[in-house]
Design an enzyme around this catalytic site. Sequence first.
Site, PDB file in Angstrom:
ATOM      1  N   ALA A 151      -9.387  21.830  69.897  1.00  0.00           N
ATOM      2  CA  ALA A 151      -7.787  21.831  69.368  1.00  0.00           C
ATOM      3  C   ALA A 151      -7.698  22.780  68.365  1.00  0.00           C
ATOM      4  O   ALA A 151      -6.331  23.117  67.835  1.00  0.00           O
ATOM      5  CB  ALA A 151      -7.306  20.583  69.207  1.00  0.00           C
ATOM      6  N   ASN A 152      -8.544  23.526  67.684  1.00  0.00           N
ATOM      7  CA  ASN A 152      -8.425  24.272  66.516  1.00  0.00           C
ATOM      8  C   ASN A 152      -8.092  25.672  66.686  1.00  0.00           C
ATOM      9  O   ASN A 152      -7.494  26.390  65.900  1.00  0.00           O
ATOM     10  CB  ASN A 152      -9.657  24.130  65.730  1.00  0.00           C
ATOM     11  CG  ASN A 152     -10.772  24.993  66.327  1.00  0.00           C
ATOM     12  OD1 ASN A 152     -11.166  24.438  67.282  1.00  0.00           O
ATOM     13  ND2 ASN A 152     -11.346  26.077  65.667  1.00  0.00           N
TER      14      ASN A 152
ATOM     15  N   GLY B  69      -5.290  25.128  72.865  1.00  0.00           N
ATOM     16  CA  GLY B  69      -5.655  23.794  72.425  1.00  0.00           C
ATOM     17  C   GLY B  69      -5.003  23.501  71.120  1.00  0.00           C
ATOM     18  O   GLY B  69      -4.056  22.377  70.931  1.00  0.00           O
TER      19      GLY B  69
ATOM     20  N   TYR C 271     -19.863  30.385  85.282  1.00  0.00           N
ATOM     21  CA  TYR C 271     -18.696  29.890  84.860  1.00  0.00           C
ATOM     22  C   TYR C 271     -17.774  29.411  86.100  1.00  0.00           C
ATOM     23  O   TYR C 271     -17.223  28.483  85.987  1.00  0.00           O
ATOM     24  CB  TYR C 271     -17.793  31.147  84.225  1.00  0.00           C
ATOM     25  CG  TYR C 271     -16.666  30.717  83.649  1.00  0.00           C
ATOM     26  CD1 TYR C 271     -16.386  29.952  82.553  1.00  0.00           C
ATOM     27  CD2 TYR C 271     -15.368  31.407  84.137  1.00  0.00           C
ATOM     28  CE1 TYR C 271     -15.099  29.941  82.156  1.00  0.00           C
ATOM     29  CE2 TYR C 271     -14.147  31.039  83.855  1.00  0.00           C
ATOM     30  CZ  TYR C 271     -14.135  30.360  82.650  1.00  0.00           C
ATOM     31  OH  TYR C 271     -12.807  29.866  82.139  1.00  0.00           O
TER      32      TYR C 271
END
Length: 353
Positions: A76-77, A81, A231
């Site tokens: 979230a930083n 996010g 991926y």
Amino acid sequence: MRAGAPAGFLVLPWPGGGGGSDPGPGDEGRGPLLLRCGALLGVAVICVAVLRRWIAGGVCRCTLRLDGKTVLITGANTGIGKETSRDLAGRGARVVMACRDLTRAEQAAEEIRQATGNGNVVIRHLDLASLYSVRQFAKEFLDTEDRLDILINNAAGVMMCPKWLTEDGFETQLAVNHLGHFLLTNLLLPKLKSSAPSRVVTVSSIAHRGGRIDFDDLFFSRRRYSSLESYRQSKLANVLFSRELARRLRGSGVSSFCLHPGVIRTELGRHVQGWFPLLGALLSLPSLLLMKTPRQGSQTTVYCAVTPGLEGRSGAYFSDCAEKEAAPEGRDDAVARKLWEESTRLVGLKDTC
């Protein structure tokens, strides 16, 4: 009226052309040329504006407040996010930002507190590449938090990185993008169930199309490693996990959604530029036009988290704030069940939903 002008049309001299004097050499073609250039420039500006609006995609227009609710967001930083955290904090939620880099996380959290006026934004350490870290985080969360209304498995972690192994011996992309979130979600299910109605929102990618879960060699131990193939496998695993989670939680009050956020201008593509630096340099300018901003990319996540009435669509896949059909490989229930069972074994879970 000038001789030779079409009937009904008045042809005026170009301004600055000498006040009615005969046009000089080259003056006759200058006016129409400038008009055409201006028209082309205007059309180009309009096309770019329309393209940018189309690329921006859907917008979550729900104004639902989340006062008294607790939201947990991984990764979230930065990127989407961070923008998701900002939006949900602005709705009054208690936002728990689960991040690996606590310094950057605290900077982001303070920025969000200042921007939203919501002081109930906290950070916790979580390294999705470590099963030990995931277990420690979940234990602390269960011991200290009263509720969990929305779990957002946002952290994409890595995209197309070199072949790295985690401390648990897993290939990094599948470990971070899928196994870490798989374990985290299962460990937090008691809190999600006690807080019902609650939601689990998992950020995947359109890259799941063409992906394949290779159960015989999940971590590229025998086959040649392909960062793109890895991926795609991890993003397909996200879609299958979300679908199987919805099936297993039917009737529990916990809903599960999966989404493609769009192609975003974030740090996630740093490994792609590492593989192809010249390509990264050439595409840097077009990317400003052809990629979503992090705020635009967060809209579908927010939509799945807050929009009322989605409970009946648990297990669905979304893009641009609308339900879309996942690729056929993302709708294979037999593979979803097998992946769940294999993931349970790999992370050492004894009991799952």
